[in-house]
Design an enzyme around this catalytic site. Structure first.
Site: not given
Length: 639
Positions: A325-326
């Site tokens: 993810g981020s």
């Protein structure tokens, strides 16, 4: 008148008797000569051989397995110990009817099917005059009952030994690992001279990784035995050399804090000192009790572990790979600066949707309508997808893969544990090999926000940010920091030099990314509030990765936490102090609604435990904890 013809011939009979007597005497002389010749052959010509056989019948070599080295944490807390126990051993050549003897013995000392199976396996692999373990870890009642009946079982005796024990139970199962009985497969691969008399071997964790140091060197006794095989006296004693004690960089206070922070939720966390690669905590939840495996785990217990829905035997920290993810956005931003594709002040307009030129498909931001104009630091703070969509597309998958690979993604970190997975670093070559398909711009866009084909283990993420935190200098993650000869002498540090020169060419690039990560905690980022009350500045980044793809382009309107946790993996990675980092923590929840709100508190609790370990006041930048145990005691055991 008939004349008698059977008149006795005395002279002829005398001559016959003499011939027979001489023949008999000659045979007797020949027999005596043959007997003398045989005696000469046995006593003179074959003296050495038969003297050796006689000695072998009278004198036996009894193996003395070495004491296994102990394992400590960084503060001298004992993690793997040796405790005294008793086992029943059999010398096969002294047992005339093995099956009948075992059946009779089972009426006195219970023998399970596993005991018999293990014994028969060892029977095939060892010589008949070797002593082979039959039943391990006898209790007092079994010892007493056998002692009363021992006269019935020649070739069998109870002998003392020492067995491994893990006092911390499941807390260190995935780090320390466990030992178990040597199997038939092991026997074929091990050096019999090195493992003479040894019954157990390191199976997982550092027990396996440092088997050669922990095991030691066997010794032996030459003993005189009687016709029944009973030891009469010890003629020679050649002691075994115990294995070296092992000291780990792991900190039990951090380990306990991490486990408590998960509260039973499946996941993993890894804490690393970025200045040297030392692993301060490595947690995989759920865990298991390694003591179950030492003497052979029962089928029922093993089935329970292998069929458990949360797979406690899986070391999620090094063996499970998830989309990051981020969390990869700060490193991707650093790549843009290092390649000259961006300057920290360059801005991008976030409208809520991003379009690849010439395509109609929209790639969304998490915020409907976008967040407006953002530079690099603001894009990290608010985790603006649009900034990183465009950056990844400008960078291209080839440069993206090469740069992220330099931080350790896509390959094992080299931590000193067996079974580490390399994860997946998206690239053209990987997709072609895996799916036999070409690479598309949309794949690059997804890779820019840590989605798509990514697969990252918790230790990889912690290692990558440890490399970043130390200004681009990478160290392989290490659990073992030193070995020591039992008795306190001969301590040797285990070196862990840098893997190469710094990966960051300009300190201002590092500073820009660090500023963005600090804004995640102290600005309007997803980690706001996590730094409250903590004396050092924290820099961090959350990641909320989808567990499965969306079926529509609609935004999530359901804010029910259970619903979101079913869809998301929750990540958080952070380091502190931000200006001179001394600890990096990456935490993953397999089912978490949001990285900042679910995984972030886990990281903060580990930081709190780390802070409690510091020796000086928080305001003064205290020195790192000493890895040398202050009050470690060493002891040798046999295993």
């Amino acid at each position: 008148m008939r004349i008698r013809s059977d008149i006795k011939d005395a002279r002829g009979e005398s001559a016959m008797f003499q011939r027979r007597a001489l023949t008999g005497f000659a045979l007797i002389v020949l027999g005596l000569c043959g007997l003398v010749a045989r005696y000469v052959y046995l006593q003179v010509d074959q003296h050495d051989e038969y003297a050796l056989r006689s000695t072998q019948n009278r004198i036996k070599q009894r193996a003395l397995p070495p004491g296994r080295g102990l394992i400590y944490d960084r503060n001298g807390l004992l993690l793997a110990d040796n405790v005294p126990a008793f086992r029943l051993e059999v010398v096969p050549e002294q047992v005339h009817d093995m099956k009948a003897s075992l059946d009779a013995l089972a009426e006195i000392v219970p023998l399970s099917a596993e005991d018999r199976d293990n014994f028969h396996k060892q029977l095939r692999l060892n010589r008949r005059f070797d002593s082979i373990p039959l039943k391990m870890h006898l209790n007092e009642d079994e010892i007493a009952r056998f002692a009363v009946n021992q006269w019935r079982f020649p070739g069998m005796e109870v002998v003392p030994y020492q067995i491994r024990r893990y006092p911390m139970g499941d807390l260190y199962a995935h780090v320390v690992g466990y030992v178990s009985r040597i199997s038939e497969r092991d026997q074929a691969q091990l050096d019999p001279a090195v493992y003479k008399g040894t019954t157990h071997i390191g199976r997982t964790g550092v027990e396996r990784a440092y088997e050669s140091q922990l095991h030691g060197t066997p010794g032996y006794d030459l003993v005189e035995v009687n016709a029944d095989g009973k030891v009469q006296r010890v003629l020679e004693h050649h002691p075994a050399t115990a294995g070296r004690n092992l000291y780990l960089s792991i900190d039990t206070r951090l380990q306990k804090a991490a486990v408590a922070a998960f509260a039973g939720r499946p996941g993993a966390a890894v804490a690393i000192d970025p200045r040297n690669g030392q692993v301060l905590a490595l947690v995989s939840v759920p865990s298991y009790d390694p003591n179950l495996f030492i003497n052979g785990i029962s089928e029922a217990a093993y089935r329970e572990l292998t069929t458990a829905p949360n797979t406690p035997l899986l070391n999620r920290a090094i063996q499970s790979a998830y989309p990051p993810g981020s969390t990869v956005k700060p490193l991707l931003g650093l790549g843009g600066l290092e390649m000259g594709l961006r300057r920290p002040q360059d801005t991008v307009l976030s409208t809520g949707e991003f379009f690849i030129p010439g395509q109609s498909r929209a790639y969304r931001d998490d915020v409907r309508g976008g967040v407006g104009v953002v530079n690099l630091m603001q894009a990290i703070e608010k985790s603006v997808n649009t900034y990183f969509y465009k950056l990844a597309l400008d960078m291209g998958i080839d440069r993206l893969s090469q740069f992220m690979g330099s931080f350790g993604f896509g390959r094992p970190t080299g931590v000193d544990l067996y079974g580490e997975r390399g994860g997946i670093l998206p690239s053209r070559a990987w997709k072609r090999q895996r799916f036999h398909q070409a690479w598309f711009p949309g794949d690059t866009v997804n890779a820019g926000i840590g989605q798509g084909y990514w697969g990252v283990t918790p230790i990889q993420l912690s290692h990558a940010f440890a490399t970043f935190a130390d200004q681009g200098t990478a160290y392989a993650p290490r659990l073992a920091v030193a070995t020591e000869q039992p008795g306190g002498g001969g301590r040797e540090e285990i070196p862990n030099p840098p893997l190469g020169p710094s990966l960051i060419s300009n300190h201002s690039n590092w500073q820009a990314v660090d500023t963005g990560m600090e804004m995640v905690i102290y600005g309007n980022g997803t980690g706001r509030g996590l730094g409250n009350g903590f004396p050092y500045r924290i820099a961090g980044k959350s990641g909320t990765a989808e567990r499965f793809s969306r079926t529509t382009d609609a935004y999530d309107t359901n804010r029910n936490k259970a619903y979101l946790a079913a869809r998301h993996r929750a990540w958080f990675v952070a380091y502190t102090p931000a200006d001179q980092p001394r600890i990096v923590v990456a935490a993953l929840l397999e089912a978490g609604a949001w990285g900042g709100s679910d995984a972030g508190p886990i990281v903060r609790k580990i930081f709190d435990a780390w802070l409690a370990e510091q020796k000086d006041a928080p305001a003064g930048a205290p020195p790192p904890p000493d890895v040398t145990p202050a009050s470690a005691t060493t002891q040798a055991g046999t295993l």
